[in-house]
Each structure stands twice: as structure tokens, then as C-alpha cells.
Write a protein that holds these residues in place. Structure first.
Motif, PDB file in Angstrom:
ATOM      1  N   TRP A 153      26.266  55.946  86.091  1.00 51.36           N
ATOM      2  CA  TRP A 153      26.000  54.523  85.910  1.00 51.36           C
ATOM      3  C   TRP A 153      24.852  54.363  84.927  1.00 51.36           C
ATOM      4  CZ3 TRP A 153      27.308  56.594  90.621  1.00 51.36           C
ATOM      5  CH2 TRP A 153      28.441  56.063  91.224  1.00 51.36           C
TER       6      TRP A 153
ATOM      7  N   LEU B 263      20.072  55.775  94.444  1.00 53.79           N
ATOM      8  CA  LEU B 263      21.435  55.310  94.222  1.00 53.79           C
ATOM      9  C   LEU B 263      21.992  54.948  95.593  1.00 53.79           C
ATOM     10  CD1 LEU B 263      23.909  54.920  92.390  1.00 53.79           C
ATOM     11  CD2 LEU B 263      24.392  57.361  92.700  1.00 53.79           C
TER      12      LEU B 263
ATOM     13  N   ALA C 268      21.013  61.275  93.249  1.00 51.39           N
ATOM     14  CA  ALA C 268      21.029  60.762  91.880  1.00 51.39           C
ATOM     15  C   ALA C 268      20.119  61.605  91.007  1.00 51.39           C
ATOM     16  CB  ALA C 268      20.566  59.307  91.852  1.00 51.39           C
TER      17      ALA C 268
ATOM     18  N   HIS D 250      25.757  61.174  89.527  1.00 48.58           N
ATOM     19  CA  HIS D 250      25.958  61.584  90.920  1.00 48.58           C
ATOM     20  C   HIS D 250      27.184  62.473  90.961  1.00 48.58           C
ATOM     21  CE1 HIS D 250      26.583  61.573  95.214  1.00 48.58           C
ATOM     22  NE2 HIS D 250      27.801  61.108  95.026  1.00 48.58           N
TER      23      HIS D 250
ATOM     24  N   ILE E 145      27.452  49.209  94.503  1.00 40.24           N
ATOM     25  CA  ILE E 145      26.491  50.223  94.053  1.00 40.24           C
ATOM     26  C   ILE E 145      25.274  49.544  93.447  1.00 40.24           C
ATOM     27  CG2 ILE E 145      26.119  52.151  92.452  1.00 40.24           C
ATOM     28  CD1 ILE E 145      28.136  52.858  94.603  1.00 40.24           C
TER      29      ILE E 145
ATOM     30  N   LEU F 269      21.259  50.691  91.781  1.00 38.60           N
ATOM     31  CA  LEU F 269      20.238  51.667  91.416  1.00 38.60           C
ATOM     32  C   LEU F 269      18.892  51.015  91.650  1.00 38.60           C
ATOM     33  CD1 LEU F 269      21.590  52.804  87.931  1.00 38.60           C
ATOM     34  CD2 LEU F 269      21.856  53.993  90.109  1.00 38.60           C
TER      35      LEU F 269
END
Length: 92
Positions: free
Chosen positions: A13, A26, A40, A51, A64, A66
Motif C-alpha cells: 500500500w 498496518l 508491515a 506485507h 485497511i 496505515l
């Protein structure tokens, strides 16, 4: 992003920010399940988080996020909405 149940490849990502020197969390959350932290690591580009799938995530669609922590300040990516990871059944 879509993956199949049992996959063990790497996914990534982009945070659209320089992540060098930051702590990164993550987080994946499926409906009706508690959030889980996924391992992560910083990718080759300074704004990419990687990941490696373990093949153990149950089938479902995960939101998801971060969380990037630098100098005691937490910034969440994406800052609007969520990224998604969908785990679908494989044929065996």
C-alpha cells in the motif's frame, strides 16, 4: 486489492508520505471481527508499506489503514475512507 485464501505473496500500500524513520502499523478490520495488526515493512520506495500474506486471513473484505507515528504524532492513511483487501475462496 483481491487475493485468494491461502495466498502467501507480498502485497503493498502507498501512503503518499515519506515513511523513513517512522513507526508503521498496518491494521485490517473485517465486519463483525476485531481489528488485527499485520506485519508491515517499508518498501523500496519511501512511501510504500509491504506485507507478506501468511495465508491465514479468513475469507472476507477488510478495511485497511496505515498508522504512521513520527515524533509522537500519528497520521492515518488513507486520510479519507479506507483501502480494502478482499480475501476470496480458492478452488481447493
Amino acid at each position: 486489492m483481491r487475493v485468494k485464501s491461502g495466498d502467501t505473496h507480498e502485497v503493498s500500500w502507498r501512503a503518499n508520505a515519506d515513511l523513513v524513520g517512522a513507526s508503521i502499523r498496518l491494521i485490517a478490520k473485517a465486519p463483525d471481527r476485531p481489528p488485527v495488526s499485520l506485519e508491515a515493512v517499508l518498501g523500496d520506495a519511501t512511501d510504500v508499506v509491504r506485507h507478506k500474506l501468511t495465508g491465514l486471513l479468513p475469507i472476507g473484505t477488510y478495511r485497511i489503514e496505515l498508522e504512521v507515528i513520527r515524533d509522537g504524532v500519528t497520521t492515518t492513511f488513507p486520510n479519507e475512507g479506507y483501502a480494502t483487501l478482499t480475501v476470496t475462496a480458492d478452488l481447493d
